[in-house]
Design a protein around this motif. Structure first.
Motif, PDB file in Angstrom:
ATOM      1  N   THR A 218       0.650  -1.324   0.214  1.00 47.65           N
ATOM      2  CA  THR A 218       0.065  -0.042   0.243  1.00 47.65           C
ATOM      3  C   THR A 218       0.536   1.416   0.386  1.00 47.65           C
ATOM      4  O   THR A 218       0.672   2.380  -1.228  1.00 47.65           O
ATOM      5  CB  THR A 218      -0.872  -0.579   1.317  1.00 47.65           C
ATOM      6  N   GLN A 265      -8.838  -1.505   0.318  1.00 46.44           N
ATOM      7  CA  GLN A 265      -7.782  -0.512  -0.273  1.00 46.44           C
ATOM      8  C   GLN A 265      -7.137   0.105  -0.838  1.00 46.44           C
ATOM      9  O   GLN A 265      -7.078   1.866  -0.817  1.00 46.44           O
ATOM     10  CB  GLN A 265      -6.129  -1.438  -0.256  1.00 46.44           C
ATOM     11  N   LEU A 434      -6.316   1.370   5.508  1.00 46.41           N
ATOM     12  CA  LEU A 434      -5.995   0.614   4.732  1.00 46.41           C
ATOM     13  C   LEU A 434      -5.583  -1.111   4.687  1.00 46.41           C
ATOM     14  O   LEU A 434      -5.965  -2.187   4.127  1.00 46.41           O
ATOM     15  CB  LEU A 434      -4.589   0.636   4.384  1.00 46.41           C
TER      16      LEU A 434
END
Length: 548
Positions: A218, A265, A434
């Motif tokens: 991420t 996400q 996330l």
């Protein structure tokens, strides 16, 4: 492979009509006033959501034996993702194929350029993949920004591609400094090419587990987007889950969970970047790449049944890309390959007969790899009225920051239904974090058209005594409050059952479960009475308390 657009007279192998040519010339003439308006921006005006999803299998260019990707019998003239371009061990800003060949050597010793020309003749599109697990991706070791941009550009120009794939894993992914360097180089290159009227779609291929991308993953996606890269999509490697896969869970089910988590996400990453995208557009920005047959984890085997199930779900959901690692391996192992648990570069390690995983996974993916290369990510602001929660059309109570919710409680928030994973108060159901484990809520799905509030189960007057504020109640005793049956959790006096809705944890009352209320209602209707259902445990505890 298809040539990138370098002239306004040609695009996708078709000559522009006089009308489109006129529009292009008018746009081109506006460059001096507006900065630049490229043909790419004009041609990419249709939304990503409306573009057809595509399939392209990975091919390991340097694996032994050499895979004949240019053979129509081997690939069915499908698009391919050729891998991997990595840094030369001795000259870190020089691109090579797997450290074994530089670009000229690959042309001479692998006849790579000629074979790719054959791919183009067959009408297939090509993407080049940078990185992989085993070697240094260019940005990891090439620290000169100008040289890094030049290295990427050298590959793109050499093979005339408009879509690239950044397969970032292992130490290439954990190096955040290299990640930022990579993002800045790609942003520079993409901006230059778009200014020149050329497309450059950038896909990020990353490891995943069923709960989603790793923190390093991420971080890298955020680096790319925040640096200005227009990311075409995130392609997750749905493979090698290890202990993250639940016991007995099929590879298809684990992969679907991983893709759903990645969708959530990716939406949050764009939200944090102040880019609002609809759910369908986000799905078009997601790809899946299973490792066919035997995975690197011994007890993980992706079967043809898994391929069929994953494909059916992916087509129905509308993900934008399907790939496979790898076309080299899409054949049953021969009789001389004994240890099928040992991963082979040249066969799948599972029985598949004449069936090809590529055929199963490509079903329904009718688009072409380069068909979305010209799409520019555009924010999709939604009408605020779409997010007004109306109690009259919500199946569950609307979330209230002052209320406490027990595990299993369901609420409505911004026209979506959420379920509490544990006790919670004041924590937003759609808090943009996330990692799903950071929030106490699980998104179940949207409020459906025509839904109404669930009716609170009631019992007729007399089924249980009405609650009295002055009465003393022992644990397990039941009463009616506005027709709703409640059971006492402990000794209490003067505590109204009405408080349960706002603070179920502190309230001494809990509503009788719905299924039991239905049984009680049937019993009352049949006999006119309800048997005493005070729990024996509660009665014993109350007796002990009285004795004390």
């Amino acid at each position: 492979m298809r040539a990138a657009a370098t002239s306004i007279l040609w695009r996708d192998g078709r000559r522009l009509s006089p009308w489109r040519l006129l529009v292009a010339l008018v746009l081109a003439s506006a460059v001096g006033f507006w900065g630049f308006i490229s043909v790419q921006n004009w041609a990419g005006a249709s939304t990503l959501e409306n573009r057809s999803p595509w399939f392209a299998g990975y091919v390991d260019a340097t694996a032994t034996p050499v895979f004949a990707f240019e053979d129509v019998e081997e690939t069915a003239a499908r698009d391919i993702v050729l891998s991997f371009i990595v840094a030369d061990p001795d000259e870190p800003c020089t691109p090579t194929w797997g450290t074994a060949y530089d670009l000229d050597e690959a042309a001479a010793e692998l006849d790579l350029d000629r074979r790719l020309a054959r791919v183009e003749q067959l009408g297939a599109d090509l993407s080049i993949s940078f990185g992989g697990l085993l070697n240094d991706e260019l940005a990891t070791v090439c620290t000169n920004p100008a040289e890094l941009v030049r290295a990427y550009d050298q590959v793109i120009e050499r093979y005339d591609v408009s879509t690239i794939d950044l397969d970032i894993e292992g130490e290439n992914l954990t190096d955040a400094v290299a990640g930022q360097r990579r993002a800045e180089a790609i942003a520079t290159l993409q901006e230059r090419r778009r200014a020149a009227g050329d497309d450059l779609a950038v896909w990020l291929t990353l490891p995943v587990i069923p709960s989603g991308l790793t923190e390093d993953g991420t971080t890298f996606v955020q680096q790319m987007i925040e640096t200005g890269v227009d990311v075409a999509g995130v392609n997750v490697m749905t493979m090698n889950y290890g202990e993250a896969r639940e016991e007995g869970e099929s590879m298809a089910d684990a992969s679907i969970r991983a893709l759903q988590a990645t969708h959530r996400q990716l939406g949050i990453i764009y939200e944090l970047a102040d880019i609002e995208l609809g759910s369908a557009t986000l799905w078009r920005k997601i790809g899946a790449t299973p490792m066919l047959g035997q995975n690197d984890v011994v007890d993980e085997v992706f079967t043809t049944k898994d391929a069929e199930e994953l494909n059916a779900w992916a087509v129905e959901t509308g993900i934008g890309r399907m790939s496979v690692w790898s076309l080299n391996r899409d054949v049953q192992c021969g009789p001389n390959y004994v240890d099928l648990s040992r991963v082979s570069d040249a066969c799948s390690g599972v029985p598949q007969g004449d069936v090809r995983f590529a055929d199963l996974l490509a079903k329904g993916f009718t688009g072409r790899l380069d068909s979305v290369a010209g799409v520019v990510t555009t924010p999709e602001p939604r009408d605020p009225s779409d997010f007004i929660d109306d109690p009259e059309t919500s199946p569950y109570p609307i979330w209230d920051e002052d209320n406490a919710y027990l595990a299993g409680s369901k609420v409505v928030w911004y026209r979506n239904v959420y379920e509490a994973k544990w006790w919670t108060r004041g924590e937003l159901p759609d808090n943009p974090v996330l990692n799903e484990w950071e929030v106490p809520w699980t998104l179940i799905g949207p409020v459906l058209e025509g839904e109404k509030p669930q009716e609170t189960p009631t019992l007729p007057e007399g089924a249980y005594p009405e609650w009295q504020g002055t009465a003393v109640y022992d644990k397990g005793q039941r009463i009616l409050f506005d027709g709703t049956p409640y059971e006492s959790k402990w000794w209490n006096q003067g505590d109204s059952p009405e408080a349960y809705a706002a603070d179920p944890d502190s309230s001494p009352w809990s509503p009788v479960p719905l299924d039991e209320v239905e049984e009680l209602a049937a019993e009352w209707e049949a006999t006119g009475t309800i048997a005493d259902r005070t729990s024996t445990e509660g009665a014993a505890e109350s007796a002990a308390e009285e004795a004390d």
